[in-house]
Write an enzyme that holds these catalytic residues in place. Structure first.
Site, short mmCIF file in Angstrom:
data_model
loop_
_atom_site.label_atom_id
_atom_site.label_comp_id
_atom_site.label_asym_id
_atom_site.label_seq_id
_atom_site.Cartn_x
_atom_site.Cartn_y
_atom_site.Cartn_z
N GLU A 328 0.84 -1.20 0.00
CA GLU A 328 0.00 0.00 0.00
C GLU A 328 0.87 1.25 0.00
O GLU A 328 1.79 1.37 0.82
CB GLU A 328 -0.89 0.05 1.25
CG GLU A 328 -2.08 -0.86 1.20
CD GLU A 328 -3.08 -0.55 2.32
OE1 GLU A 328 -4.24 -0.96 2.17
OE2 GLU A 328 -2.70 0.08 3.32
N CYS A 329 0.61 2.17 -0.89
CA CYS A 329 1.27 3.48 -0.94
C CYS A 329 2.79 3.30 -0.95
O CYS A 329 3.35 2.91 -1.97
CB CYS A 329 0.80 4.35 0.22
SG CYS A 329 1.07 6.12 -0.06
N GLY A 330 3.49 3.56 0.15
CA GLY A 330 4.93 3.37 0.16
C GLY A 330 5.32 1.95 -0.17
O GLY A 330 6.32 1.71 -0.86
N TYR A 332 3.70 0.00 -2.17
CA TYR A 332 3.52 -0.09 -3.62
C TYR A 332 4.73 0.49 -4.35
O TYR A 332 5.18 -0.07 -5.36
CB TYR A 332 2.24 0.66 -3.99
CG TYR A 332 1.98 0.85 -5.46
CD1 TYR A 332 1.89 -0.24 -6.33
CD2 TYR A 332 1.79 2.13 -5.99
CE1 TYR A 332 1.63 -0.06 -7.68
CE2 TYR A 332 1.52 2.32 -7.33
CZ TYR A 332 1.44 1.23 -8.18
OH TYR A 332 1.18 1.41 -9.52
N THR A 429 -1.03 -0.79 -4.67
CA THR A 429 -1.76 0.42 -5.03
C THR A 429 -1.40 1.53 -4.07
O THR A 429 -0.98 1.27 -2.93
CB THR A 429 -3.28 0.17 -4.99
OG1 THR A 429 -3.96 1.39 -5.20
CG2 THR A 429 -3.71 -0.42 -3.67
#
Length: 437
Positions: A328-330, A332, A429
Site C-alpha cells: 500500500e502506498c509506500g 507499492y 496500489t
C-alpha cells in the site's frame, strides 16, 4: 465500567487540537484515569501520538469509510476498561464530503451518532473578542452537535486571555482554560503531516511538557465533567476487512509505518498472527508466513538503504513466487522497478511490479477512494468494493505493463480511473484500504 467521552474539535486544521489532545491524554493518565485516544478521519499518524501518551493503542474512526455498525463496534472496543475517551477531530469539526447523513467523514458525524459533546479549541492568535463570534457560530450551527465548553489556545497575554474569554463566556459558553503562546509546544511536521511519534527525539519528554502545560492552563475537572457517558448500542465487525492470511509477514520499520490500528486489531481478533520484519535491517519475510504486507510509510527517505538491502529484495522475490505480497502506498512504491528520491537520484526497488515512482516530480494526491477490485488480493476478492484513502506526494512517472489492481472513484463516486498493479501473486496500489461497504 461505562466510560465517559468527549470530542475535541476546532474551526480548522492547525488550531492545536493534536497538542491539546496529547497533553490531556497524558495529564489524565497522570491522575490515574484510564484514558484512551481516538482520531476521526483517515489520519494514521495521530493515533501513534495517542498511543505514546497513554501507552495504549490508538484508533481511527472514519464515518465515511466505516459503516455505522463498524464505528460502534470499534468505539466500544476502545472504551472497554476505560474511564475516559478523548476523540480528536480531523480538520474542522464539520469538515467532510457531501454524502449521506452522518457519512461525511467529519467529526460532527460522531457527535450526532454517539450523542457526544464537543470541547472546542479556538486559536485566538490575531483576534480577541471576535473569537466569541466564532464560538457563537459553532454553538448554533447544528442543534444536534452540542458545544460543551471551549479552550483558548495561543493567547498572547493575560489581557488577551481576558478579552477573548470574557466575550465567549458572555454568550453562555464556558471557557475551561487558556494556553498561552509557546513555540516549544509545537509538534514538528513533514510532507505528510506531523513527524511520527516513533521518530520524534525525546517524544516522551515532549508529551510531559504538553501535559504540564495542560495541567497549568486548563480545568481538568471541568473537562472530565463535560464528557458524556459513552453508552452506545453494540455494533458489528461485519464490514471490517478480514485478515489477508493466517500468518502475516508485516514490514515494520521507519520506512513502513502506516497501518491503521483497527486492521491490526481485527486481524488478531480473527485469529491471525502478525510476524513483523524490517526491510531496512535487510530482513526478508519469514518463509513460514502465508502472506506478506508492505504498508505505507516513507520509503522515499530511505530509498538508498532499501536498494542496498539485497537479502530483503531477494527474499521477497522468493516469497512472491508462491505466496501473495501486497503493498500500500509506500509499499507499492517499493514493489516497483525504481524510486526516484527528492534529489533526483534513482534507486532500484524490488521489481515485482513494473511501474516506476518519483518523489522528485511531486504531485499531491489526497482524498477518499472507493476501489472496485479487478482481481483477488489481500484486501478483498474480485468485484468487491473497498473504501479507503489516498494521501501521497509521490507519483507514477512510468506506469509499466501490469494490469491495474482496481478501478477507483472519489468519495462521492466520480470515476478516477485504474489504480495500482497486479502481476502473479503480487499486488499493490497507492490506495490505503480502511473497510468494506
Amino acid at each position: 465500567m461505562t466510560a465517559r467521552a468527549l470530542i475535541i474539535g476546532a474551526p480548522r486544521s492547525g488550531s492545536g487540537k493534536t497538542s491539546v489532545t496529547i497533553g490531556l491524554l497524558r495529564a489524565f493518565a497522570r491522575r490515574g484515569v484510564k484514558v484512551r485516544g481516538i482520531k476521526t478521519g483517515p489520519d494514521y499518524i495521530d493515533p501513534g501520538f495517542h498511543e505514546a501518551a497513554t501507552h495504549v493503542p490508538g484508533l481511527n474512526l472514519d464515518s465515511w469509510a466505516m459503516a455505522p455498525d463498524l464505528l460502534r463496534y470499534l468505539a466500544r472496543q476502545q472504551a472497554d476498561d476505560a474511564e475516559l475517551l478523548l476523540i480528536e477531530s480531523a480538520m474542522g469539526l464539520f469538515d467532510g464530503i457531501v454524502s449521506e447523513k452522518n457519512r461525511s467523514g467529519a467529526a460532527s458525524d460522531l457527535a450526532r451518532l454517539f450523542g457526544l459533546p464537543v470541547l472546542l479549541v479556538l486559536d485566538v492568535s490575531g483576534q480577541s473578542q471576535t473569537a466569541a463570534a466564532i464560538a457563537y457560530g459553532f454553538t448554533h450551527y447544528d442543534p444536534q452537535v452540542k458545544i460543551a465548553a471551549c479552550i483558548l489556545n495561543r493567547a498572547g497575554s493575560e489581557r488577551h486571555r481576558k478579552l477573548s474569554g470574557d466575550a465567549i463566556e458572555a454568550i453562555g459558553l464556558p471557557v475551561v482554560g487558556t494556553i498561552l503562546r509557546d513555540p516549544t509546544l509545537i509538534l514538528p511536521e513533514r510532507h505528510l503531516g506531523l513527524v511520527q511519534a516513533s521518530e520524534h527525539p525525546e517524544m516522551d519528554a515532549h508529551i510531559e511538557r504538553l501535559a504540564d502545560a495542560m495541567e497549568a492552563s486548563l480545568d481538568l475537572d471541568a473537562i472530565y465533567a463535560a464528557a458524556n457517558p459513552f453508552d452506545i448500542p453494540p455494533g458489528s465487525p461485519a464490514k471490517a476487512l478480514p485478515p489477508p492470511g493466517q500468518r502475516i509477514a508485516l514490514a515494520r520499520d521507519a520506512a513502513f509505518t502506516f497501518l491503521y490500528p483497527h486492521l491490526m486489531r481485527g486481524w488478531r481478533e480473527a485469529g491471525a498472527e502478525v510476524v513483523p520484519f524490517s526491510p531496512l535491517a535487510d530482513e526478508a519475510p519469514s518463509t513460514d508466513c502465508d502472506v506478506c504486507w508492505l504498508p505505507g510509510g516513507y520509503p522515499e527517505l530511505h530509498a538508498g538503504r532499501l536498494a542496498a538491502a539485497e537479502n530483503f529484495r531477494e527474499g521477497l522475490k522468493r516469497f512472491a513466487e508462491t505466496k501473495p505480497v501486497h503493498g500500500e502506498c509506500g509499499g507499492y512504491m517499493v514493489l516497483g522497478e525504481a524510486l526516484e528520491d527528492a534529489d533526483g537520484a534513482t534507486h532500484a526497488m524490488t521489481g515485482l511490479l513494473s511501474h516506476r515512482t518519483s518523489f522528485a516530480k511531486r504531485k499531491m494526491n489526497l482524498g477518499y477512494r472507493q476501489a472496485r477490485l479487478l482481481g483477488p488480493c489481500a484486501i478483498g476478492q474480485k468485484g468487491e468494493t473497498v473504501r479507503g484513502h489516498e494521501f501521497h506526494y509521490a507519483r507514477v512517472f512510468c506506469p509499466g505493463t501490469d494490469p491495474p489492481l482496481a478501478m477507483i472513484a472519489d468519495g462521492i463516486g466520480n470515476e478516477i480511473g485504474p489504480s495500482g498493479g497486479w502481476r502473479g501473486n503480487v499486488t499493490g496500489t497507492f490506495f490505503h484500504a480502511i473497510a468494506g461497504i
